[in-house]
Design a protein around this motif. Structure first.
Motif, PDB file in Angstrom:
ATOM      1  N   SER A  54     -84.074 -44.473 -41.374  1.00 33.04           N
ATOM      2  CA  SER A  54     -83.118 -45.394 -41.990  1.00 33.04           C
ATOM      3  C   SER A  54     -81.826 -44.676 -42.345  1.00 33.04           C
ATOM      4  N   ASP A  55     -81.816 -43.365 -42.209  1.00 30.91           N
ATOM      5  CA  ASP A  55     -80.635 -42.530 -42.445  1.00 30.91           C
ATOM      6  C   ASP A  55     -79.996 -42.217 -41.088  1.00 30.91           C
ATOM      7  N   PRO A  56     -78.754 -42.652 -40.845  1.00 30.50           N
ATOM      8  CA  PRO A  56     -78.122 -42.436 -39.534  1.00 30.50           C
ATOM      9  C   PRO A  56     -78.082 -40.979 -39.100  1.00 30.50           C
ATOM     10  N   ALA A  57     -77.745 -40.073 -40.026  1.00 35.40           N
ATOM     11  CA  ALA A  57     -77.648 -38.654 -39.681  1.00 35.40           C
ATOM     12  C   ALA A  57     -79.010 -38.079 -39.312  1.00 35.40           C
ATOM     13  N   ALA A  58     -80.044 -38.476 -40.049  1.00 33.75           N
ATOM     14  CA  ALA A  58     -81.389 -37.980 -39.764  1.00 33.75           C
ATOM     15  C   ALA A  58     -81.898 -38.488 -38.427  1.00 33.75           C
ATOM     16  N   ALA A  59     -81.612 -39.755 -38.121  1.00 35.52           N
ATOM     17  CA  ALA A  59     -82.036 -40.326 -36.842  1.00 35.52           C
ATOM     18  C   ALA A  59     -81.345 -39.626 -35.676  1.00 35.52           C
ATOM     19  N   LYS A  60     -80.049 -39.353 -35.812  1.00 39.77           N
ATOM     20  CA  LYS A  60     -79.312 -38.663 -34.743  1.00 39.77           C
ATOM     21  C   LYS A  60     -79.808 -37.239 -34.562  1.00 39.77           C
ATOM     22  N   ASP A  61     -80.037 -36.566 -35.663  1.00 40.91           N
ATOM     23  CA  ASP A  61     -80.538 -35.192 -35.587  1.00 40.91           C
ATOM     24  C   ASP A  61     -81.877 -35.144 -34.867  1.00 40.91           C
ATOM     25  N   MET A  62     -82.744 -36.108 -35.151  1.00 41.50           N
ATOM     26  CA  MET A  62     -84.047 -36.137 -34.495  1.00 41.50           C
ATOM     27  C   MET A  62     -83.905 -36.350 -32.987  1.00 41.50           C
ATOM     28  N   MET A  63     -83.069 -37.308 -32.574  1.00 38.95           N
ATOM     29  CA  MET A  63     -82.905 -37.568 -31.149  1.00 38.95           C
ATOM     30  C   MET A  63     -82.280 -36.379 -30.431  1.00 38.95           C
ATOM     31  N   ASP A  64     -81.351 -35.708 -31.092  1.00 36.92           N
ATOM     32  CA  ASP A  64     -80.754 -34.516 -30.492  1.00 36.92           C
ATOM     33  C   ASP A  64     -81.809 -33.430 -30.280  1.00 36.92           C
ATOM     34  N   LYS A  65     -82.700 -33.276 -31.239  1.00 32.77           N
ATOM     35  CA  LYS A  65     -83.776 -32.293 -31.110  1.00 32.77           C
ATOM     36  C   LYS A  65     -84.735 -32.664 -29.974  1.00 32.77           C
ATOM     37  N   VAL A  66     -85.035 -33.951 -29.860  1.00 29.14           N
ATOM     38  CA  VAL A  66     -85.931 -34.398 -28.796  1.00 29.14           C
ATOM     39  C   VAL A  66     -85.311 -34.131 -27.430  1.00 29.14           C
ATOM     40  N   ALA A  67     -84.043 -34.496 -27.283  1.00 28.63           N
ATOM     41  CA  ALA A  67     -83.354 -34.298 -26.004  1.00 28.63           C
ATOM     42  C   ALA A  67     -83.261 -32.815 -25.656  1.00 28.63           C
ATOM     43  N   ALA A  68     -83.011 -31.979 -26.657  1.00 25.83           N
ATOM     44  CA  ALA A  68     -82.925 -30.545 -26.416  1.00 25.83           C
ATOM     45  C   ALA A  68     -84.279 -29.972 -26.017  1.00 25.83           C
ATOM     46  N   HIS A  69     -85.340 -30.492 -26.603  1.00 25.89           N
ATOM     47  CA  HIS A  69     -86.683 -29.973 -26.339  1.00 25.89           C
ATOM     48  C   HIS A  69     -87.235 -30.437 -24.989  1.00 25.89           C
ATOM     49  N   PHE A  70     -87.073 -31.734 -24.702  1.00 27.49           N
ATOM     50  CA  PHE A  70     -87.677 -32.300 -23.498  1.00 27.49           C
ATOM     51  C   PHE A  70     -86.685 -32.501 -22.336  1.00 27.49           C
ATOM     52  N   GLY A  71     -85.409 -32.557 -22.655  1.00 24.83           N
ATOM     53  CA  GLY A  71     -84.413 -32.749 -21.605  1.00 24.83           C
ATOM     54  C   GLY A  71     -84.079 -34.196 -21.306  1.00 24.83           C
ATOM     55  N   ARG A  72     -84.817 -35.138 -21.860  1.00 31.38           N
ATOM     56  CA  ARG A  72     -84.571 -36.562 -21.654  1.00 31.38           C
ATOM     57  C   ARG A  72     -85.367 -37.360 -22.678  1.00 31.38           C
ATOM     58  N   ILE A  73     -85.031 -38.648 -22.809  1.00 28.23           N
ATOM     59  CA  ILE A  73     -85.793 -39.576 -23.658  1.00 28.23           C
ATOM     60  C   ILE A  73     -85.907 -40.883 -22.883  1.00 28.23           C
ATOM     61  N   ASP A  74     -87.115 -41.255 -22.519  1.00 28.36           N
ATOM     62  CA  ASP A  74     -87.325 -42.435 -21.677  1.00 28.36           C
ATOM     63  C   ASP A  74     -87.653 -43.694 -22.468  1.00 28.36           C
TER      64      ASP A  74
END
Length: 246
Positions: free
Chosen positions: A62-82
């Motif tokens: 529900s926190d915009p910054a926290a949600a963005k940080d999480m997605m950035d970490k996912v993309a960096a770790h896996f290379g994509r988000i499907d």
């Protein structure tokens, strides 16, 4: 394997329906990001159990910054988000209209609509750049079949219908589908604590004469996330045993 090689983020996956979605996705070949807010231990344990390189990530979506940080970490770790499943949300205590203050609505709006908007905003740049993706939002049968004294939560969940349908139109040209699932009363840790007479009454009103299981709901989410629903967007499926038709 309907999701072989896919990377899926499931918010609020530390328990309940979210954890069942994570299990089912992994069994169909996906690597799952088990998002949690408070259920760290169960989320880490679940990610380990389901395997396929799944990880647990804590974030208040529900926190915009926290949600963005999480997605950035996912993309960096896996290379994509499907796949993104917006399962995590708050649930306001029952209040009659006369006692619900405007602050109750605004707080719940952040916990329901914000928890869907923020992860979606954070993930769409990645999905656009890779040429597509699947987003699944959670509504509720309360929207089609209101219950007394749940006006705050129902009002906020109703907003997600407009959000989902508009996103389906806006993101369709990028190959991104956006759909809704509207569960009825589902047997989770929360619902098992409800009064037995309430559960019996809902069961009796349901054409299939039982309450939903978390697996019933997860199967609908899997459909949306899989190639079976490649040409489905802006849709709403209610795994509620037919409750909303009465």
């Amino acid at each position: 394997m309907l999701l072989e090689g896919k990377i899926a983020v499931v918010t609020g996956a530390g328990r309940g329906i979210g954890s069942e979605i994570a299990r089912l996705f992994a069994s169909e070949g996906a690597s799952v990001v088990v998002n949690y807010h408070h259920s760290a231990d169960t989320a880490v344990k679940l990610a380990t159990e389901i395997g396929r390189g799944s990880i647990a990530l804590g974030a208040d979506v529900s926190d915009p910054a926290a949600a963005k940080d999480m997605m950035d970490k996912v993309a960096a770790h896996f290379g994509r988000i499907d796949i993104l499943v917006n399962n995590g949300a708050s649930f306001a205590h029952d209040l009659p209209f006369e006692k619900a203050e405007w602050e109750d609505y605004t707080k719940e709006f952040v916990g329901v609509v914000g928890a869907t908007v923020n992860p979606t905003r954070a993930v769409t740049p990645y999905m656009k750049s890779q040429g597509g993706g699947k987003i699944v939002n959670f509504i509720a049968t309360l929207v089609q079949r209101p219950s007394a004294d749940q006006i705050v939560h129902t009002t906020c969940k109703s907003a997600l219908i407009g959000l989902t349908r508009t996103l389906a139109r806006d993101l369709g040209p990028y190959g991104i589908t956006v759909n809704m699932v509207s569960p009825g009363m589902t047997m989770t840790q929360y619902s098992t604590s409800l009064p037995e007479d309430l559960k019996a009454r809902v069961t009796g009103q349901t054409p299939l004469r039982r309450l939903a299981t978390a697996e019933d709901v997860a199967k609908v989410v899997l459909f949306y996330a899989s190639p079976l629903a490649d040409f489905v967007t802006g849709a709403n499926i209610a795994p509620d045993g037919g409750l909303v038709v009465l």
